[in-house]
Design a protein around this motif. Structure first.
Motif, mmCIF file in Angstrom:
data_model
loop_
_atom_site.group_PDB
_atom_site.id
_atom_site.type_symbol
_atom_site.label_atom_id
_atom_site.label_comp_id
_atom_site.label_asym_id
_atom_site.label_seq_id
_atom_site.Cartn_x
_atom_site.Cartn_y
_atom_site.Cartn_z
ATOM 1 N N LEU A 95 0.834 -1.217 0.000
ATOM 2 C CA LEU A 95 0.000 0.000 0.000
ATOM 3 C C LEU A 95 0.862 1.257 0.000
ATOM 4 O O LEU A 95 0.568 2.221 -0.711
ATOM 5 N N GLN A 127 0.658 -7.664 -6.445
ATOM 6 C CA GLN A 127 -0.402 -6.870 -5.823
ATOM 7 C C GLN A 127 -0.158 -5.368 -5.966
ATOM 8 O O GLN A 127 -1.099 -4.595 -6.096
ATOM 9 N N GLN A 131 -2.791 -2.270 -7.084
ATOM 10 C CA GLN A 131 -3.001 -1.234 -6.072
ATOM 11 C C GLN A 131 -2.562 0.137 -6.591
ATOM 12 O O GLN A 131 -3.159 1.153 -6.236
ATOM 13 N N ARG A 134 -5.449 1.313 -8.574
ATOM 14 C CA ARG A 134 -6.528 1.758 -7.690
ATOM 15 C C ARG A 134 -6.214 3.131 -7.098
ATOM 16 O O ARG A 134 -7.076 3.995 -7.004
ATOM 17 N N SER A 219 0.464 -1.465 6.365
ATOM 18 C CA SER A 219 -0.676 -2.387 6.448
ATOM 19 C C SER A 219 -0.224 -3.809 6.773
ATOM 20 O O SER A 219 -1.045 -4.663 7.094
ATOM 21 N N THR A 220 1.063 -4.053 6.631
ATOM 22 C CA THR A 220 1.581 -5.394 6.936
ATOM 23 C C THR A 220 2.872 -5.269 7.725
ATOM 24 O O THR A 220 3.533 -4.234 7.691
ATOM 25 N N ALA B 109 -8.326 -4.403 -1.392
ATOM 26 C CA ALA B 109 -7.468 -4.106 -0.237
ATOM 27 C C ALA B 109 -6.964 -2.663 -0.325
ATOM 28 O O ALA B 109 -6.905 -1.955 0.687
ATOM 29 N N ALA B 110 -6.632 -2.203 -1.542
ATOM 30 C CA ALA B 110 -6.174 -0.817 -1.715
ATOM 31 C C ALA B 110 -7.318 0.152 -1.423
ATOM 32 O O ALA B 110 -7.145 1.165 -0.752
ATOM 33 N N GLU B 111 -8.493 -0.181 -1.917
ATOM 34 C CA GLU B 111 -9.673 0.665 -1.731
ATOM 35 C C GLU B 111 -10.014 0.819 -0.249
ATOM 36 O O GLU B 111 -10.424 1.881 0.204
ATOM 37 N N GLU B 113 -7.817 0.215 2.249
ATOM 38 C CA GLU B 113 -6.569 0.427 3.022
ATOM 39 C C GLU B 113 -6.296 -0.733 3.967
ATOM 40 O O GLU B 113 -6.016 -0.537 5.161
ATOM 41 N N SER B 114 -6.382 -1.948 3.441
ATOM 42 C CA SER B 114 -6.183 -3.143 4.270
ATOM 43 C C SER B 114 -4.913 -3.881 3.859
ATOM 44 O O SER B 114 -4.506 -3.823 2.697
ATOM 45 N N GLY B 115 -4.345 -4.605 4.796
ATOM 46 C CA GLY B 115 -3.148 -5.396 4.516
ATOM 47 C C GLY B 115 -3.503 -6.629 3.705
ATOM 48 O O GLY B 115 -4.470 -7.331 4.013
ATOM 49 N N LEU B 116 -2.723 -6.890 2.653
ATOM 50 C CA LEU B 116 -2.979 -8.029 1.761
ATOM 51 C C LEU B 116 -1.755 -8.925 1.713
ATOM 52 O O LEU B 116 -0.635 -8.437 1.579
ATOM 53 N N ALA B 147 -0.871 -8.950 8.927
ATOM 54 C CA ALA B 147 -1.505 -7.668 8.617
ATOM 55 C C ALA B 147 -1.614 -6.861 9.902
ATOM 56 O O ALA B 147 -1.781 -7.425 10.985
ATOM 57 N N THR B 148 -1.509 -5.525 9.773
ATOM 58 C CA THR B 148 -1.638 -4.670 10.956
ATOM 59 C C THR B 148 -2.949 -3.882 10.902
ATOM 60 O O THR B 148 -3.190 -3.017 11.730
ATOM 61 N N THR B 149 -3.783 -4.193 9.921
ATOM 62 C CA THR B 149 -5.041 -3.469 9.749
ATOM 63 C C THR B 149 -6.202 -4.284 10.323
ATOM 64 O O THR B 149 -6.064 -5.488 10.558
#
Lengths: 260, 344
Positions: A95, A127, A131, A134, A219-220, B109-111, B113-116, B147-149
């Motif tokens: 991200l 990914q 992204q 997006r 996010s990770t 996940a981008a939309e 804002e989540s960890g993928l 993931a940290t989300t």
């Protein structure tokens, strides 16, 4: 049309990659090369820029190591190169990576098409491509095996896309992000003039502040790398007087192991 | 309400069976957390597929059979999943690692804002946190990530997780929803689709028969007028020697990069670093020396059988069973022996 492509430096495909005592990924003395999938996207960017009478810019998001693949790109014939880097970017976080990548494309201002290679062999994922599309808010066309048409007047692109079950032909509006497959073209080798041009090229580095963007929180979280578990295979050679005898013995073994 | 969501992949009415593996993993985690499991099924036959999803472990199924979702396109699918994720704030969203699953979950996940995390081969739940294992550097090393989300997205590898036994008595609540985007808002149009008949997908295959450079040593002579005799010999070998063996075994046909680059077989058969990464129960490597790039794609096979003229080929070190010999003699003999044993 102004076309952008992304690249990165990855360990040579024949390199032995291991995790060292400090838990870091190491490939010893092996050279880094352009991410193998990017050979095709770099070539496609050169070709499409020429076909549309435009220019092609290559971007790497990452540390100085990636200058090597940017120089290789210029030697192949890309018109300009930019590296995006900042201590605040965690390149393993897709991200953050894609937010920075999208902001760099926006900063160039007049980009109509972004071309990625199918995936990055180091992080082993694609990914960041979807992204980035997006984050730009642009149409995404993945797994493109052929660009059939770019219509600048009507701002459309027509492509052939590979799916598991067959091939799809799609039309979409521009600007767009595409990822291209191996086999879409025959990547060229850098020319002598290109190599000279690359050796003199000064590659600008854009920081997060230059991009005028706020990166999302990570996010990770990477918990660490490890080597593959040792595979203790005891190899049994199948002998026999004839091919038929060897084949029959092998079938017996496979039936015993219940893999058929 | 907190939950686990599984996107069940449906292409023109056909479910990708790896989706049942995702439901298997999803139901294990949902039980552990004490939350419901919701399956999403879009497109053709969605209502019928919803019954299967229930039998494989879903508690709820959300279906959408809107015309804009009849044929898969990224935009309308991603928009609907993003809306459902925003509405339900799930702990986990699971999908499978096909071209569809990869681009779709990454976009959502981008939309949101989540960890993928993709290419997931193992999952350990430490309370609410999932620590996953995936390959990096073309499968040469492994990495552990979490993931940290609030919502984590996972794309699993085929054949890494077990589906639940199908329970035909199991039912789920099925809710139909509408699409988020109208046709006029969608920027992509599908002009045509050309299916490839009888194609065995390498990623899902239980058995793979692969050939490499050695396939060019075909004793058969090409007909007059063939442009490249070597290419003809190799292509003929794939058709007459490799394919019949694959047919008896119900196997997919693979190839080394050397064979693909030489034009012996199309790229979609390539196994290895710049091809597919596979994990079948049985991998038969014929006329493949076993370069490190090839090993990266097939070393997770449960059993490897190597057939090579050169007894010193590195592939033998990875193989459980090795046969030194000409693949043009061994493979047809193997096909015959299997036909006899398997009664085909």
């Amino acid at each position: 049309m102004h076309i952008v492509t992304f690249t990165r430096s990855t360990p040579d495909t024949t390199a032995k990659v291991e995790v060292n005592g400090k838990g870091e990924v190491s490939w010893g003395d092996a050279a880094t090369v352009v991410n193998p999938w990017d050979e095709y996207s770099l070539e496609e960017a050169i070709v499409q820029a020429k076909n549309t009478g435009g220019k092609a810019t290559v971007i790497a998001v990452g540390a100085e190591l990636h200058n090597e693949s940017l120089k290789h790109s210029i030697a192949m014939g890309l018109d300009a190169a930019v590296r995006v880097w900042d201590a605040g970017i965690d390149a393993t976080d897709s991200l953050q990576w894609s937010t920075a990548a999208a902001a760099a494309v926006q900063k160039l201002g007049d980009v109509g098409l972004v071309i990625f290679g199918k995936e990055s062999v180091d992080v082993g994922t694609d990914q960041h491509i979807y992204q980035t599309a997006r984050k730009l808010g642009w149409t995404m066309l993945g797994y493109v095996s052929k660009i059939l048409e770019i219509d600048e007047a009507n701002k459309t692109i027509k492509v052939e896309k590979m799916l598991e079950g067959g091939k799809q032909v799609l039309t979409a509006t521009l600007p767009a992000v595409i990822s291209v497959m191996k086999g879409i073209n025959e990547p060229r080798y850098p020319s002598f003039i290109g190599i000279r041009k690359a050796s003199k090229a000064e590659i600008p580095v854009w920081s997060v502040a230059d991009l005028n963007v706020v990166l999302p929180a990570k996010s990770t979280e990477l918990a660490g790398y490890s080597n593959l578990p040792a595979q203790e295979v005891i190899t049994e050679m199948i002998d026999g007087a004839s091919a038929q005898e060897k084949a029959e013995k092998l079938v017996e073994k496979l039936l015993e192991a219940k893999v058929l | 309400m907190s939950r686990v969501i599984v996107f069940v992949e449906n292409f023109d009415g056909q479910v990708n069976p790896t989706s049942w593996e995702a439901l298997g993993l999803g139901s294990t985690l949902a039980k552990q957390w004490g939350v419901p499991l919701t399956a999403l099924v879009f497109g053709k036959n969605a209502t019928a597929i919803a019954e299967d999803a229930a039998q494989y472990g879903a508690d709820h199924v959300v279906v959408c059979e809107d015309a804009t979702l009849a044929t898969y396109r990224l935009e309308p699918y991603a928009a609907l999943i993003a809306k459902l994720v925003k509405d339900h704030a799930p702990k986990l969203v699971l999908g499978v690692g096909t071209s569809m699953g990869r681009e779709l979950l990454a976009t959502v996940a981008a939309e949101t804002e989540s960890g993928l995390m993709t290419e997931v081969s193992d999952v350990v739940a430490e309370g609410d946190k999932l620590v996953i294992t995936r390959p990096a550097y073309s499968g040469k090393v492994l990495m552990k990530v979490s993931a940290t989300t609030a919502t984590a997205f996972l794309v699993i590898r085929a054949r890494a997780f077990k589906p639940n036994e199908k329970d035909t008595s199991r039912k789920a609540d099925v809710a139909a929803v509408g699409a988020v985007l109208a046709e006029g808002d969608i920027t992509t149009k599908v002009e045509s689709f050309t299916p490839e008949a009888n194609k065995v997908n390498l990623s899902d295959a239980g058995i793979i028969v692969s050939a490499g450079r050695g396939i060019a040593n075909n004793p058969a002579n090409p007909p007059a007028g063939v442009a490249d005799a070597t290419v003809w010999k190799a292509q003929n070998g794939f058709e007459t020697i490799v394919q019949p063996l694959a047919d008896v075994l119900g196997a997919a046909v693979g190839a080394s990069r050397a064979a693909v680059d030489a034009g012996y077989i199309s790229y979609d058969h390539q196994v290895g670093q710049t091809g597919k990464s596979v994990n079948p129960d049985l991998y038969i490597a014929a006329g493949i020396s076993g370069a490190i790039q090839h090993q990266a794609g097939m070393r997770n096979s449960k059993m490897i059988v190597a057939i090579n003229k050169d007894g010193d080929a590195p592939i033998f070190k990875m193989a459980r069973y090795g046969v030194v010999g000409d693949l043009y003699e061994i493979l047809p003999a193997l096909t015959e022996a299997l036909k006899k044993k398997l009664g085909k």
